[in-house]
Design an enzyme around this catalytic site. Structure first.
Site, short mmCIF file in Angstrom:
data_model
loop_
_atom_site.label_atom_id
_atom_site.label_comp_id
_atom_site.label_asym_id
_atom_site.label_seq_id
_atom_site.Cartn_x
_atom_site.Cartn_y
_atom_site.Cartn_z
N CYS A 130 0.82 -1.20 0.00
CA CYS A 130 0.00 0.00 0.00
C CYS A 130 0.87 1.27 0.00
O CYS A 130 1.45 1.60 -1.02
CB CYS A 130 -0.98 -0.02 1.18
SG CYS A 130 -2.33 1.16 1.02
N HIS A 240 -3.56 -5.20 0.48
CA HIS A 240 -3.04 -5.65 1.78
C HIS A 240 -3.15 -7.16 1.96
O HIS A 240 -4.20 -7.66 2.40
CB HIS A 240 -3.81 -4.97 2.91
CG HIS A 240 -3.50 -3.54 3.12
ND1 HIS A 240 -2.54 -3.09 4.00
CD2 HIS A 240 -4.02 -2.43 2.54
CE1 HIS A 240 -2.49 -1.78 3.98
NE2 HIS A 240 -3.37 -1.34 3.09
N GLU A 242 -1.78 -8.94 4.24
CA GLU A 242 -1.72 -9.32 5.66
C GLU A 242 -3.07 -9.22 6.36
O GLU A 242 -3.31 -9.87 7.40
CB GLU A 242 -0.68 -8.47 6.40
CG GLU A 242 -1.10 -7.07 6.79
CD GLU A 242 -1.27 -6.11 5.63
OE1 GLU A 242 -1.90 -5.05 5.83
OE2 GLU A 242 -0.77 -6.39 4.52
#
Length: 312
Positions: A130, A240, A242
């Site tokens: 990001c 993202h 994660e």
């Protein structure tokens, strides 16, 4: 190679990309330690001047790495010493300036050191997520090329390019997961700025350095969502990976089986890139003092977009 600084350094290194040699059959380091870069908090208070979202730590640990927090506002000498000790670095998402913040300045040093090292055959991977992805485009192009997009809080499928099939990043993903990524909204986006495909293709430096692996659209603008460098182990996602497994604060974060697999296959890829690095700390004691285990995350899910945060 004589050390170079600033824009002149980047220009020289990018001009010498063709000399990069990644050793074949490099030894594997099964105890990788990866740095995660901290960044400024929006309203500093005593003991809370910088932070790292715990999800990035869990993400790397889930694939077999340990994590070292990379503090901001340290000297270049301290960063050089740490660079020689860790096996890769992750530039996380967030809200810091990609031009003037301590986050940006530290990332610039590690980016330069990674280019220098890899040119010498010293494998060192870099990942940007990001904001970190946006920062990589700035460090490579030396220009702000971002455009505003309507991509704050939305999960999207990936529009894979032809180059994704032979990419280092995706080539070992299971076929069924690639199919799911192309059809289902598995990648969470939390950004107001993107690099459009048009802007990317107008930048000769970006086109020479990165291959585009996927794009997306906000309905008005097509933007680049995944890249990997042609000749360096440098990777970036505007989305993202994660969050799918480790963040629960927003309803648009996907948690389906395929979404969770996306988290782990992405982490597994980058951690295995770090296993190609043979950097190490000078002693076990020094390594232990540097690890994130020396800090405790705070539960922040009730007032933050992160479930847990490490403050420094």
């Amino acid at each position: 190679m004589k050390r170079l600084y600033g824009a002149a350094c980047f220009l020289f290194l990018l001009q010498t990309v063709s000399s990069v040699v990644v050793p074949a059959g490099v030894k594997r380091n099964d105890s990788p330690v990866i740095g995660v870069l901290a960044q400024e908090v929006s309203a500093p208070t005593p003991g809370k001047n910088a932070y790292i979202a715990a999800s990035y730590v869990k993400y790397l640990e889930s694939a077999g790495a340990r994590v070292v927090p990379v503090m901001i506002k340290k000297s270049e000498e301290e960063y050089i010493k740490l660079f020689k000790s860790i096996n890769g670095i992750l530039f996380p998402g967030g809200g810091a300036s990609i031009v003037s913040s301590g986050y940006a300045k530290a990332a610039g040093i590690f980016y330069r050191l990674a280019l220098e090292a890899n040119l010498k055959g010293d494998y060192f991977p870099v990942w940007g997520t990001c904001l970190g992805f946006e920062l990589l485009t700035f460090l490579t192009s030396q220009k702000l090329l971002l455009s505003h997009t309507n991509t704050t809080g939305v999960a999207l499928p990936l529009d894979f390019t032809k180059e994704s099939k032979d990419s280092r990043m995706f080539k070992d993903f299971p076929d069924d997961l690639i199919t799911s990524l192309a059809k289902e909204p598995l990648t969470e986006n939390s950004h107001r700025w993107s690099i459009t495909t048009e802007s990317f293709n107008k930048s000769e430096k970006l086109k020479k350095f990165y291959r585009i692996l996927s794009t997306n659209t906000d309905g008005q603008k097509e933007f680049v969502s995944t890249v990997e460098a042609y000749d360096f182990p440098i990777y970036g996602t505007q989305w993202h990976p994660e969050k799918n497994a480790f963040e629960w604060t927003r309803p648009y974060i996907p948690h389906t089986p395929s979404a969770i697999k996306t988290t782990f296959y992405t982490a597994y890829f980058f951690v295995n890139e770090a296993k190609k690095s043979l950097h190490s700390f000078s002693s076990q004691e020094e390594e232990q003092k540097a690890l994130i285990y020396n800090y405790s995350p705070k539960y922040t899910g009730k007032r933050s977009s992160f479930e847990q945060i490490y403050y420094f």
